[in-house]
Scaffold this motif. Structure first.
Motif, PDB file in Angstrom:
ATOM      1  N   THR A 115     -12.954  -6.525  60.564  1.00  0.00           N
ATOM      2  CA  THR A 115     -11.507  -6.649  60.668  1.00  0.00           C
ATOM      3  C   THR A 115     -11.009  -5.519  61.546  1.00  0.00           C
ATOM      4  O   THR A 115     -10.698  -4.436  61.075  1.00  0.00           O
ATOM      5  CB  THR A 115     -10.857  -6.592  59.274  1.00  0.00           C
ATOM      6  OG1 THR A 115     -11.456  -7.588  58.453  1.00  0.00           O
ATOM      7  CG2 THR A 115      -9.372  -6.843  59.353  1.00  0.00           C
ATOM      8  N   TRP A 140      -6.753  -8.352  65.220  1.00  0.00           N
ATOM      9  CA  TRP A 140      -5.364  -8.586  64.826  1.00  0.00           C
ATOM     10  C   TRP A 140      -4.443  -8.668  66.033  1.00  0.00           C
ATOM     11  O   TRP A 140      -3.491  -9.450  66.049  1.00  0.00           O
ATOM     12  CB  TRP A 140      -4.893  -7.502  63.858  1.00  0.00           C
ATOM     13  CG  TRP A 140      -5.431  -7.686  62.477  1.00  0.00           C
ATOM     14  CD1 TRP A 140      -6.403  -6.958  61.857  1.00  0.00           C
ATOM     15  CD2 TRP A 140      -5.038  -8.693  61.538  1.00  0.00           C
ATOM     16  NE1 TRP A 140      -6.649  -7.445  60.597  1.00  0.00           N
ATOM     17  CE2 TRP A 140      -5.823  -8.504  60.368  1.00  0.00           C
ATOM     18  CE3 TRP A 140      -4.118  -9.732  61.564  1.00  0.00           C
ATOM     19  CZ2 TRP A 140      -5.697  -9.331  59.247  1.00  0.00           C
ATOM     20  CZ3 TRP A 140      -3.983 -10.555  60.445  1.00  0.00           C
ATOM     21  CH2 TRP A 140      -4.768 -10.351  59.305  1.00  0.00           C
ATOM     22  N   ALA A 172       4.343 -14.879  60.851  1.00  0.00           N
ATOM     23  CA  ALA A 172       3.297 -14.284  60.004  1.00  0.00           C
ATOM     24  C   ALA A 172       2.262 -15.331  59.602  1.00  0.00           C
ATOM     25  O   ALA A 172       1.056 -15.047  59.590  1.00  0.00           O
ATOM     26  CB  ALA A 172       3.928 -13.663  58.761  1.00  0.00           C
ATOM     27  N   LEU A 192      -1.798 -15.119  60.415  1.00  0.00           N
ATOM     28  CA  LEU A 192      -2.795 -15.165  59.346  1.00  0.00           C
ATOM     29  C   LEU A 192      -3.688 -16.400  59.453  1.00  0.00           C
ATOM     30  O   LEU A 192      -4.901 -16.314  59.201  1.00  0.00           O
ATOM     31  CB  LEU A 192      -2.087 -15.139  57.988  1.00  0.00           C
ATOM     32  CG  LEU A 192      -1.428 -13.804  57.642  1.00  0.00           C
ATOM     33  CD1 LEU A 192      -0.433 -13.979  56.496  1.00  0.00           C
ATOM     34  CD2 LEU A 192      -2.481 -12.766  57.281  1.00  0.00           C
ATOM     35  N   ARG A 202      -6.281 -15.738  62.142  1.00  0.00           N
ATOM     36  CA  ARG A 202      -7.334 -14.830  61.682  1.00  0.00           C
ATOM     37  C   ARG A 202      -8.298 -15.552  60.737  1.00  0.00           C
ATOM     38  O   ARG A 202      -9.521 -15.369  60.815  1.00  0.00           O
ATOM     39  CB  ARG A 202      -6.720 -13.626  60.976  1.00  0.00           C
ATOM     40  CG  ARG A 202      -6.105 -12.600  61.898  1.00  0.00           C
ATOM     41  CD  ARG A 202      -7.124 -11.952  62.801  1.00  0.00           C
ATOM     42  NE  ARG A 202      -7.972 -11.007  62.064  1.00  0.00           N
ATOM     43  CZ  ARG A 202      -9.165 -10.638  62.472  1.00  0.00           C
ATOM     44  NH1 ARG A 202      -9.700 -11.150  63.562  1.00  0.00           N
ATOM     45  NH2 ARG A 202      -9.857  -9.768  61.764  1.00  0.00           N
ATOM     46  N   LEU A 203      -7.747 -16.365  59.839  1.00  0.00           N
ATOM     47  CA  LEU A 203      -8.602 -17.075  58.894  1.00  0.00           C
ATOM     48  C   LEU A 203      -9.531 -18.051  59.612  1.00  0.00           C
ATOM     49  O   LEU A 203     -10.748 -18.036  59.409  1.00  0.00           O
ATOM     50  CB  LEU A 203      -7.744 -17.825  57.867  1.00  0.00           C
ATOM     51  CG  LEU A 203      -8.513 -18.703  56.877  1.00  0.00           C
ATOM     52  CD1 LEU A 203      -9.381 -17.851  55.956  1.00  0.00           C
ATOM     53  CD2 LEU A 203      -7.560 -19.568  56.063  1.00  0.00           C
ATOM     54  N   ALA A 235       2.630 -18.623  54.659  1.00  0.00           N
ATOM     55  CA  ALA A 235       2.133 -17.287  55.009  1.00  0.00           C
ATOM     56  C   ALA A 235       1.447 -16.624  53.817  1.00  0.00           C
ATOM     57  O   ALA A 235       0.378 -16.022  53.953  1.00  0.00           O
ATOM     58  CB  ALA A 235       3.283 -16.422  55.520  1.00  0.00           C
ATOM     59  N   GLY A 274      -2.567 -15.952  53.521  1.00  0.00           N
ATOM     60  CA  GLY A 274      -2.946 -14.554  53.332  1.00  0.00           C
ATOM     61  C   GLY A 274      -3.784 -14.352  52.090  1.00  0.00           C
ATOM     62  O   GLY A 274      -4.746 -13.578  52.085  1.00  0.00           O
ATOM     63  N   TYR A 311      -7.279 -15.740  52.747  1.00  0.00           N
ATOM     64  CA  TYR A 311      -7.956 -14.825  53.679  1.00  0.00           C
ATOM     65  C   TYR A 311      -8.480 -13.597  52.922  1.00  0.00           C
ATOM     66  O   TYR A 311      -9.619 -13.158  53.140  1.00  0.00           O
ATOM     67  CB  TYR A 311      -6.982 -14.390  54.772  1.00  0.00           C
ATOM     68  CG  TYR A 311      -7.581 -13.472  55.814  1.00  0.00           C
ATOM     69  CD1 TYR A 311      -8.353 -13.977  56.855  1.00  0.00           C
ATOM     70  CD2 TYR A 311      -7.372 -12.104  55.758  1.00  0.00           C
ATOM     71  CE1 TYR A 311      -8.900 -13.134  57.815  1.00  0.00           C
ATOM     72  CE2 TYR A 311      -7.920 -11.253  56.711  1.00  0.00           C
ATOM     73  CZ  TYR A 311      -8.679 -11.779  57.739  1.00  0.00           C
ATOM     74  OH  TYR A 311      -9.223 -10.934  58.691  1.00  0.00           O
TER      75      TYR A 311
END
Length: 378
Positions: free
Chosen positions: A7, A12, A106, A110, A113-114, A151, A155, A158
């Motif tokens: 990470t 990000w 947001a 997220l 990223r997931l 979101a 999150g 994740y």
């Protein structure tokens, strides 16, 4: 095993850059469609901004400005986190739009990223485009709690996948304070914890106890101000939503479609909601079996999608007065983000990718125009 990508701040930044680009395109598209909506059917009587003041937005705004006691028993069906954030910005439509659109951004960050960590970057990019292009995708930018809930749930999942149990539990609690279906996050969290630790129970298993905290907090509040800790359950009776067998809702939905002309308002709404449920169920199923399935160690993601689809079916509109048993399912589909992960995998085929985007964007333009003119969409 779990995903092992580091990470990093670079990851990000990539997520934020990609998500911001998609978010800006969505904002511009919504603005263009809204401007075009002013050119027909007598324009938008309340003006461009006030045309977003529709349906659930009215309830959230009233709660943010006046609180639950002043808005009646029905208001308890709307959970408090979103109107609380609106109130922190002064309440009103503009505050609702600001909160929703920040949550929208947001959610995109997220989700990228997931999906990137579970699949790859191209799949993550397609997942974002497919989400915002979905026919009811404009609700993510409307003054609804949809984007905030999305979101928080993305999150939470994740964090589960990275064994950050306390963070996952906290985000799940906040999701529960946004919509009662946030409680469903307990299922994938328990599944993932058991997959990772087996029978070796550790102190961090207590993080699971955080999941219902948002709902329990709202129950305590309504007990104090409304005298009813189950006010959110009883309020659903005003909206005709009650527990039912899943096949019952499907059967009544098909019967309603057969009873009304297909291209009537009622027929199209029922067809759209039924299609949304069936598509969500099909995509979640394909996450378990078939060429686009995820790895077995990733099953917590489609497990959450499966319980969301089941929740849509077992809490339908049961009123004989309203002919929409699966009412709002086309909007709730946006919250089934595991479906978009699978759809993005299927979309690696260029023809599928282009066909979906053309059809979905065209449908969204029509539905957004209808919504801005005061029509009920989902």
């Amino acid at each position: 095993m779990i995903t092992t990508e580091p990470t990093t701040s670079h990851g990000w930044r990539r997520a934020l850059t990609t998500a911001l680009g998609v978010w800006v395109v969505a904002q511009v598209a919504h603005l263009v469609i809204a401007e075009l909506a002013t050119l027909h059917l007598g324009g938008l009587p309340g003006g461009l901004l006030n045309s977003w003041y529709q349906w659930d937005t009215i309830w959230f705004t009233r709660i943010a400005e006046h609180g639950y006691p002043a808005t009646g028993d029905r208001s308890a069906a709307f959970f408090p986190l979103y109107p609380l954030l609106m109130a922190a910005l002064g309440g009103g439509l503009v505050a609702g739009l600001v909160v929703a659109n920040l949550a929208f951004l947001a959610a995109l960050v997220l989700l990228f990223r997931l999906v990137e960590s579970e699949c790859d970057r191209p799949t993550a990019e397609r997942a974002l485009w497919y989400l915002v292009a979905f026919p009811t995708g404009f609700f993510l930018g409307a003054a609804y709690n949809t984007a905030l809930f999305l979101a928080l749930t993305v999150g939470s999942v994740y964090a589960m996948r990275r064994q950050r149990w306390w963070l996952a539990g906290l985000l799940a609690a906040l999701a529960g304070a946004t919509r009662s279906s946030g409680l469903l996050l307990a299922v994938p969290m328990a599944y993932e914890y058991a997959r990772v630790h087996g029978r070796r129970i550790r102190p961090d298993v207590l993080a699971l106890a955080l999941v219902p905290a948002g709902v329990l907090g709202f129950m305590a509040y309504t007990w104090r101000v409304l005298g009813d800790p189950l006010a959110f359950v009883h309020a659903q009776r005003h909206w005709y939503r009650q527990l039912d067998w899943p096949w019952s809702a499907l059967g009544r939905q098909v019967a309603m479609i057969a009873r009304h002309r297909l291209f009537s308002d009622t027929g199209l709404h029922n067809l759209m909601d039924l299609a949304a449920v069936l598509l969500a169920a099909a995509l979640v199923t394909l996450a378990f079996v078939g060429p686009w399935r995820v790895r077995r160690d990733q099953w917590a993601i489609p497990v959450y999608g499966a319980v969301l689809v089941l929740f849509m079916l077992i809490f339908p509109n049961t009123s004989s007065q309203t002919p929409y048993p699966l009412q709002s399912s086309a909007r709730f589909f946006l919250e089934v983000f595991p479906a978009f992960l699978v759809l993005a995998r299927i979309g690696a085929r260029p023809m599928v990718d282009r066909a979906y985007l053309v059809i979905a964007v065209g449908a969204q333009a029509v539905l957004l125009d209808f919504f801005l003119h005061g029509g009920w969409v989902a």
